[in-house]
Design a protein around this motif. Sequence first.
Motif, short mmCIF file in Angstrom:
data_model
loop_
_atom_site.label_atom_id
_atom_site.label_comp_id
_atom_site.label_asym_id
_atom_site.label_seq_id
_atom_site.Cartn_x
_atom_site.Cartn_y
_atom_site.Cartn_z
N HIS A 160 -14.59 -47.67 18.40
CA HIS A 160 -13.69 -46.25 18.37
C HIS A 160 -13.06 -45.86 17.35
O HIS A 160 -12.50 -46.87 16.57
CB HIS A 160 -12.84 -46.13 19.37
N GLY A 161 -13.10 -44.77 16.44
CA GLY A 161 -12.42 -44.46 15.18
C GLY A 161 -13.00 -44.72 14.16
O GLY A 161 -14.40 -44.94 13.98
N GLY A 162 -12.29 -45.42 13.19
CA GLY A 162 -12.93 -45.82 11.78
C GLY A 162 -12.91 -44.64 10.55
O GLY A 162 -13.41 -45.36 9.59
N SER A 163 -12.65 -43.49 10.73
CA SER A 163 -12.90 -42.68 10.00
C SER A 163 -11.50 -42.56 8.83
O SER A 163 -10.44 -42.93 9.42
CB SER A 163 -13.00 -41.16 10.34
N LEU A 164 -11.65 -42.60 7.63
CA LEU A 164 -10.33 -42.64 6.52
C LEU A 164 -10.51 -41.31 5.78
O LEU A 164 -11.65 -40.76 5.34
CB LEU A 164 -10.64 -43.94 5.90
N ASP A 165 -9.44 -40.96 5.32
CA ASP A 165 -9.26 -40.11 4.38
C ASP A 165 -8.32 -40.32 3.30
O ASP A 165 -6.87 -40.12 3.59
CB ASP A 165 -8.87 -38.56 5.09
N GLU A 166 -8.58 -40.86 2.12
CA GLU A 166 -7.62 -41.36 1.13
C GLU A 166 -7.00 -40.14 0.59
O GLU A 166 -5.61 -40.60 0.36
CB GLU A 166 -8.29 -42.11 -0.03
N ASP A 167 -7.22 -38.98 0.47
CA ASP A 167 -6.55 -38.23 -0.10
C ASP A 167 -5.28 -37.65 0.92
O ASP A 167 -4.46 -37.30 0.00
CB ASP A 167 -7.40 -36.72 -0.38
N ASN A 168 -5.34 -37.73 1.87
CA ASN A 168 -4.52 -37.49 2.85
C ASN A 168 -3.85 -38.53 3.37
O ASN A 168 -2.94 -38.52 4.36
CB ASN A 168 -4.82 -36.52 4.05
#
Length: 486
Positions: free
Chosen positions: A318-326
């Motif tokens: 479950h999950g695993g998404s990343l947003d380095e900018d934020n």
Amino acid sequence: MDSYNDSVYEKEIKELKETFNSGKTKEESWRRNQLKNLLSLLVEKEEDIFTALKQDLGKHYVESFRDEVGPLIKSVNYALKGLKKWMSSKKADLPLAAFPATAELVPEPLGTVLIISSWNFPFGLSLEPLIGAIAAGNTVVIKPSELAPASSSVLAELIDTYLDREAIKVIQGGVSVGEQLVQQKWDKILFTGSAAVARKVMTAAAKNLTPVVLELGGKCPAIVDSLSSSWDIQMAIKRILAAKFGTCAGQACIAIDYILVEKKFSSTLVEHLKAVIQSMFGDNPKESSSIARIINKSHFTRLRNLLNEPMVEASIVHGGSLDEDNLFIEPTLLVDPPLKAGIMTEEIFGPLLPIITLEKIEDSIDFIKSRPRALAVYAFTKNEMLKKKLSSDVSSGSLVFNDAIIQYVADSLPFGGIGECGFGRYHGKFSFDAFSHEKTVVRRNYLVDFWFRYPPWNQQKMQIFKSAYRFDYLGVVLVVLGFNKS
């Protein structure tokens, strides 16, 4: 840039020591007044604190109040209520052979102390020990973390405005400032942070024989038993997720680091976790204001690297998404990542939650014992035998059944670690004790003297000593019968 240098440190510290030597911080009126001013700071400037925590960590103001402002208000009130009793001397027993004499333990402040706090709870980890240091009558320097610059700046401004600037100071700056500060002569250092930095603090402190309290981290496990009722399961899941993703996005030393569960219950557990994550943070957690952000890009990269290790990404359920900018990482569940991977050997300090499956829940005890001792162990179970075994066999800073993190906000309980997760303790009266020395004071008069105390030695005196030390009451009888002999 670091704005202080050695000459400034020496001037600041000299002023603090002069203030301490003046005796004013030993007065109950000074201590009480400073605590009341600190309470005013927390109540009147909570919006400033919320804004700083939002800027540094993306914390929602409710989380900021729950985890920092609220507990601090409670702790100040607790100290104000107990201050007079804490400052009072305590009578101590003496052996009857010492008659006539009295003894007491008198708490006295250590002197000028240094508090080095961490970035994840920049106000709580600075002001909680400060409450104890003030209550004990010390002068204080706080070195907040440069990784939470907005909070550090607000903390410095508010303390300078509300508290006695001749006795309590905030020194801001980066690593070099911290390194220079710990080289100074302090009467105690309380450090909150990583074990790697703690070793440097201890090395520097050893040169001046400065005592230290180390509040470090570790991998805190949660044992989840196959709870029978749906109510129990739901309650356990909510408490687990609040203690992980709902507390600074897992960036807390006492956050749950991983879960231990029986294989036969693991799929059920995962489905419950997914459902409650959705109810807490919505279909798109990135848009939620209820989960904090990662403190900086360095820590973001570290967490991303944990997920990118071989075989780890394949364990994500479950999950695993990343947003380095934020600086956002989605609440992520992993089942049975490799035990030798970084995610299972390093403190995670982020919103990644590994789930390790076992054949039977009792195996969790050996699993935990095979690893470095934890700052906290959490066990969600109704199994009384398992509870008993955990209590007797597992060493940890704290052990909590059927909840998590609540031990931290209890003023009546000490907070501290064991082994690599730190040593020393504070909170409530324990903070007062951490920054105090209990001085032994013995009072005796000249009415009675013991002739056998003095040379020349002989066998008769040896027999009296043996009787006195073995049977205290007999020693007194002998003293009474023979005190006037030469």
